[in-house]
Design a protein around this motif. Structure first.
Motif, PDB file in Angstrom:
ATOM      1  N   PRO A  49       9.048  35.542 -18.771  1.00 45.85           N
ATOM      2  CA  PRO A  49       9.316  34.114 -18.997  1.00 45.85           C
ATOM      3  C   PRO A  49      10.282  33.834 -20.147  1.00 45.85           C
ATOM      4  CG  PRO A  49       6.969  34.486 -18.672  1.00 45.85           C
ATOM      5  CD  PRO A  49       7.608  35.838 -18.835  1.00 45.85           C
ATOM      6  N   LEU A  50      10.451  34.793 -21.066  1.00 47.49           N
ATOM      7  CA  LEU A  50      11.371  34.598 -22.189  1.00 47.49           C
ATOM      8  C   LEU A  50      12.821  34.857 -21.787  1.00 47.49           C
ATOM      9  CD1 LEU A  50       9.395  36.308 -25.113  1.00 47.49           C
ATOM     10  CD2 LEU A  50       9.116  34.016 -24.127  1.00 47.49           C
ATOM     11  N   GLY A  51      13.041  35.371 -20.594  1.00 45.58           N
ATOM     12  CA  GLY A  51      14.398  35.593 -20.100  1.00 45.58           C
ATOM     13  C   GLY A  51      15.209  36.607 -20.873  1.00 45.58           C
ATOM     14  N   PRO A  52      14.625  37.730 -21.296  1.00 48.94           N
ATOM     15  CA  PRO A  52      15.416  38.688 -22.097  1.00 48.94           C
ATOM     16  C   PRO A  52      16.461  39.413 -21.270  1.00 48.94           C
ATOM     17  CG  PRO A  52      13.297  39.654 -21.536  1.00 48.94           C
ATOM     18  CD  PRO A  52      13.254  38.228 -21.041  1.00 48.94           C
ATOM     19  N   ALA A  53      17.571  39.743 -21.904  1.00 46.93           N
ATOM     20  CA  ALA A  53      18.538  40.643 -21.287  1.00 46.93           C
ATOM     21  C   ALA A  53      17.888  42.020 -21.153  1.00 46.93           C
ATOM     22  CB  ALA A  53      19.800  40.728 -22.139  1.00 46.93           C
ATOM     23  N   ARG A  54      18.442  42.839 -20.276  1.00 46.82           N
ATOM     24  CA  ARG A  54      17.808  44.134 -20.005  1.00 46.82           C
ATOM     25  C   ARG A  54      17.693  44.984 -21.267  1.00 46.82           C
ATOM     26  NH1 ARG A  54      16.512  47.027 -15.377  1.00 46.82           N
ATOM     27  NH2 ARG A  54      15.200  48.764 -16.057  1.00 46.82           N
ATOM     28  N   ALA A  55      18.701  44.950 -22.122  1.00 49.29           N
ATOM     29  CA  ALA A  55      18.647  45.766 -23.335  1.00 49.29           C
ATOM     30  C   ALA A  55      17.491  45.349 -24.233  1.00 49.29           C
ATOM     31  CB  ALA A  55      19.972  45.668 -24.093  1.00 49.29           C
ATOM     32  N   ASP A  56      17.256  44.054 -24.348  1.00 45.60           N
ATOM     33  CA  ASP A  56      16.159  43.584 -25.193  1.00 45.60           C
ATOM     34  C   ASP A  56      14.810  43.838 -24.524  1.00 45.60           C
ATOM     35  OD1 ASP A  56      17.647  42.461 -27.439  1.00 45.60           O
ATOM     36  OD2 ASP A  56      18.380  41.001 -25.998  1.00 45.60           O
ATOM     37  N   GLU A  57      14.749  43.631 -23.220  1.00 48.16           N
ATOM     38  CA  GLU A  57      13.513  43.921 -22.503  1.00 48.16           C
ATOM     39  C   GLU A  57      13.125  45.385 -22.670  1.00 48.16           C
ATOM     40  OE1 GLU A  57      12.246  44.550 -17.901  1.00 48.16           O
ATOM     41  OE2 GLU A  57      13.399  42.722 -18.349  1.00 48.16           O
ATOM     42  N   ALA A 139      10.706  26.881 -16.869  1.00 49.18           N
ATOM     43  CA  ALA A 139      11.296  28.217 -16.827  1.00 49.18           C
ATOM     44  C   ALA A 139      12.602  28.261 -17.605  1.00 49.18           C
ATOM     45  CB  ALA A 139      11.523  28.639 -15.376  1.00 49.18           C
ATOM     46  N   ALA A 140      13.457  27.269 -17.419  1.00 48.11           N
ATOM     47  CA  ALA A 140      14.742  27.241 -18.117  1.00 48.11           C
ATOM     48  C   ALA A 140      14.547  27.097 -19.619  1.00 48.11           C
ATOM     49  CB  ALA A 140      15.599  26.098 -17.586  1.00 48.11           C
ATOM     50  N   THR A 141      13.576  26.288 -20.017  1.00 54.11           N
ATOM     51  CA  THR A 141      13.335  26.038 -21.438  1.00 54.11           C
ATOM     52  C   THR A 141      12.868  27.302 -22.148  1.00 54.11           C
ATOM     53  OG1 THR A 141      12.806  23.709 -21.008  1.00 54.11           O
ATOM     54  CG2 THR A 141      12.010  24.662 -23.081  1.00 54.11           C
ATOM     55  N   LEU A 142      11.886  27.986 -21.583  1.00 52.58           N
ATOM     56  CA  LEU A 142      11.355  29.182 -22.233  1.00 52.58           C
ATOM     57  C   LEU A 142      12.360  30.325 -22.206  1.00 52.58           C
ATOM     58  CD1 LEU A 142       7.627  29.241 -21.065  1.00 52.58           C
ATOM     59  CD2 LEU A 142       8.625  28.203 -23.102  1.00 52.58           C
ATOM     60  N   ALA A 143      13.181  30.388 -21.160  1.00 51.12           N
ATOM     61  CA  ALA A 143      14.150  31.488 -21.050  1.00 51.12           C
ATOM     62  C   ALA A 143      15.241  31.414 -22.101  1.00 51.12           C
ATOM     63  CB  ALA A 143      14.771  31.501 -19.652  1.00 51.12           C
ATOM     64  N   ASP A 144      15.342  30.300 -22.817  1.00 57.76           N
ATOM     65  CA  ASP A 144      16.320  30.211 -23.902  1.00 57.76           C
ATOM     66  C   ASP A 144      16.032  31.248 -24.987  1.00 57.76           C
ATOM     67  OD1 ASP A 144      18.558  28.947 -25.265  1.00 57.76           O
ATOM     68  OD2 ASP A 144      17.081  28.071 -26.627  1.00 57.76           O
ATOM     69  N   VAL A 145      14.772  31.670 -25.108  1.00 56.84           N
ATOM     70  CA  VAL A 145      14.429  32.698 -26.098  1.00 56.84           C
ATOM     71  C   VAL A 145      15.248  33.953 -25.838  1.00 56.84           C
ATOM     72  CG1 VAL A 145      12.587  34.157 -27.018  1.00 56.84           C
ATOM     73  CG2 VAL A 145      12.121  31.768 -26.434  1.00 56.84           C
ATOM     74  N   GLY A 146      15.467  34.279 -24.572  1.00 56.12           N
ATOM     75  CA  GLY A 146      16.247  35.468 -24.244  1.00 56.12           C
ATOM     76  C   GLY A 146      17.664  35.403 -24.786  1.00 56.12           C
ATOM     77  N   ARG A 147      18.263  34.209 -24.766  1.00 52.70           N
ATOM     78  CA  ARG A 147      19.604  34.064 -25.331  1.00 52.70           C
ATOM     79  C   ARG A 147      19.602  34.420 -26.812  1.00 52.70           C
ATOM     80  NH1 ARG A 147      19.479  28.648 -22.870  1.00 52.70           N
ATOM     81  NH2 ARG A 147      20.449  28.712 -20.801  1.00 52.70           N
ATOM     82  N   HIS A 148      18.535  34.017 -27.502  1.00 53.45           N
ATOM     83  CA  HIS A 148      18.493  34.246 -28.944  1.00 53.45           C
ATOM     84  C   HIS A 148      18.114  35.678 -29.289  1.00 53.45           C
ATOM     85  CE1 HIS A 148      19.326  30.140 -30.320  1.00 53.45           C
ATOM     86  NE2 HIS A 148      18.909  29.831 -29.111  1.00 53.45           N
ATOM     87  N   LEU A 149      17.374  36.331 -28.426  1.00 49.82           N
ATOM     88  CA  LEU A 149      17.178  37.767 -28.600  1.00 49.82           C
ATOM     89  C   LEU A 149      18.517  38.493 -28.473  1.00 49.82           C
ATOM     90  CD1 LEU A 149      13.963  38.249 -26.431  1.00 49.82           C
ATOM     91  CD2 LEU A 149      14.100  38.644 -28.900  1.00 49.82           C
ATOM     92  N   ALA A 150      19.306  38.092 -27.468  1.00 48.61           N
ATOM     93  CA  ALA A 150      20.610  38.718 -27.277  1.00 48.61           C
ATOM     94  C   ALA A 150      21.550  38.398 -28.430  1.00 48.61           C
ATOM     95  CB  ALA A 150      21.224  38.242 -25.957  1.00 48.61           C
ATOM     96  N   GLN A 151      21.487  37.179 -28.940  1.00 42.50           N
ATOM     97  CA  GLN A 151      22.329  36.798 -30.076  1.00 42.50           C
ATOM     98  C   GLN A 151      21.970  37.622 -31.307  1.00 42.50           C
ATOM     99  OE1 GLN A 151      21.538  33.072 -32.374  1.00 42.50           O
ATOM    100  NE2 GLN A 151      23.561  32.460 -31.649  1.00 42.50           N
ATOM    101  N   THR A 152      20.688  37.824 -31.531  1.00 39.95           N
ATOM    102  CA  THR A 152      20.250  38.642 -32.662  1.00 39.95           C
ATOM    103  C   THR A 152      20.771  40.067 -32.533  1.00 39.95           C
ATOM    104  OG1 THR A 152      18.247  37.315 -32.986  1.00 39.95           O
ATOM    105  CG2 THR A 152      18.234  39.550 -33.886  1.00 39.95           C
ATOM    106  N   ARG A 153      20.666  40.624 -31.345  1.00 34.74           N
ATOM    107  CA  ARG A 153      21.146  41.992 -31.128  1.00 34.74           C
ATOM    108  C   ARG A 153      22.655  42.074 -31.338  1.00 34.74           C
ATOM    109  NH1 ARG A 153      22.544  43.524 -26.205  1.00 34.74           N
ATOM    110  NH2 ARG A 153      21.097  42.031 -25.275  1.00 34.74           N
ATOM    111  N   ALA A 154      23.388  41.054 -30.866  1.00 36.09           N
ATOM    112  CA  ALA A 154      24.842  41.073 -31.016  1.00 36.09           C
ATOM    113  C   ALA A 154      25.250  40.958 -32.482  1.00 36.09           C
ATOM    114  CB  ALA A 154      25.461  39.935 -30.208  1.00 36.09           C
ATOM    115  N   MET A 155      24.540  40.144 -33.249  1.00 39.18           N
ATOM    116  CA  MET A 155      24.933  39.906 -34.636  1.00 39.18           C
ATOM    117  C   MET A 155      24.493  41.009 -35.583  1.00 39.18           C
ATOM    118  SD  MET A 155      24.768  35.812 -35.423  1.00 39.18           S
ATOM    119  CE  MET A 155      22.995  35.706 -35.366  1.00 39.18           C
TER     120      MET A 155
END
Length: 336
Positions: A49-57, A139-155
């Motif tokens: 439900p958090l919508g993580p990218a595969r690398a974060d998952e 679903a769309a609201t909670l999946a925003d967490v995945g964007r921020h997991l990816a942003q953290t990994r990128a930064m």
């Protein structure tokens, strides 16, 4: 100082800010005796439900609590869950700071917040269902967490959730994603409206202190295509009226994307300038260089020497600073 919080903070090497947060959270009662953390065999299912990218998952699933996590770290997860649940139960929860754990050397500490969020998903979905929020919006609201997991990994080049305070907003039903844009129910809280670039007669009652307003946020979800923005704005007022019985005739936005200086660098037909033209700006502003580097380059600090210049926007961001100028965060409003 709560003894458990002090011991957990000391053993986990938490900084003063995280320690203070933990001490306050120690007093919050968790519903039902605490979080139900999924077993390792269901880690990916819990994360979905958090919508993580595969690398974060992959990274979080590999680090999932399996009995080897220190007792004090599981206690921290419990405190995070209790705080999420407590804020969700409040009638009008306020913005709350959360500890930033992305700099911890222990990857398990950096995963504590994502694990706590997965345990809180059923609470949020139940609250959404109570108000009649469509499952697609949940679903769309909670999946925003995945964007921020990816942003953290990128930064930062590591797994974690630097923006825990932002994610917590979603989990206390303080934000909803409707298509291209996100909306945070709020109220005009200052008297700054008298300085807005608009005739005085348009400021009452819609923009008076205490008037309802939707704070508009722009997720990192591709171009700001006008048709997608139109569709989102067209949904907002009806969504909050249907689900919550509240009328929000006005939306406001505070973003570097509203800085008029961008017009000197971007073509007239750009999506960003079309987005700007929707808003009436207020006079006040705030520094925006760090926001530009965070959202344009995915960099946690301003560094013009390291910034790439692949696109027109990237080149503009760097050239502007090299010329001795600065970007600003501007605020504007529009009628829904």
């Amino acid at each position: 100082m709560n003894a458990d919080a002090e011991e957990a903070g000391r053993r986990l090497g938490l900084d003063e800010r995280a320690q203070a947060w933990l001490d306050e959270a120690a007093a919050v009662e968790a519903p039902g005796g605490g979080p139900e953390v999924a077993p390792p065999s269901r880690a990916r299912e819990a994360l979905a439900p958090l919508g993580p990218a595969r690398a974060d998952e992959d990274a979080i699933a590999a680090l999932w609590p399996d009995g080897s996590w220190p007792e004090e770290l599981m206690w921290v997860v419990g405190r995070m869950y209790a705080r999420l649940a407590g804020d969700l139960a409040e009638d009008r929860p306020q913005w709350r700071d959360w500890p930033v754990l992305v700099h911890s050397a222990d990857a398990r500490v950096r995963c504590a917040m994502p694990v706590a969020l997965t345990a809180a998903v059923p609470l949020v979905l139940a609250e959404h269902a109570r108000w009649g929020v469509p499952a697609s919006v949940s679903a769309a609201t909670l999946a925003d967490v995945g964007r921020h997991l990816a942003q953290t990994r990128a930064m930062f080049g590591r797994v974690g959730l630097e923006t825990a305070a932002w994610a917590a907003l979603h989990f206390r039903c303080g934000l909803y994603e409707l298509g291209r844009l996100q909306y945070e129910p709020n109220r005009v809280r200052t008297d700054a409206a008298v300085r807005w670039y608009a005739p005085q007669e348009t400021l009452e009652p819609e923009l008076a202190r205490g008037a309802p307003v939707l704070r508009l946020h722009i997720p990192a979800d591709g171009p700001l295509a006008p048709e997608r923005v139109d569709a989102s704005l067209a949904r907002a007022r009806g969504f909050f009226a249907d689900c919550f019985g509240a009328d929000y005739p006005i939306a406001s936005c505070s973003s570097w994307l509203l800085d008029p200086q961008l017009a000197a660098y971007l073509p007239e037909a750009s999506n960003i300038l079309a987005f700007q033209r929707r808003f009436t700006l207020v006079e006040e502003d705030a520094p925006g260089d760090e926001d530009v580097f965070r959202f344009v380059f995915g960099m946690p600090a301003v560094d013009v020497d390291r910034a790439p210049r692949r696109s027109r926007l990237e080149r503009a961001a760097v050239e502007h600073l090299r010329a001795g100028r600065h970007w600003r965060v501007r605020t504007g409003w529009l009628r829904l």
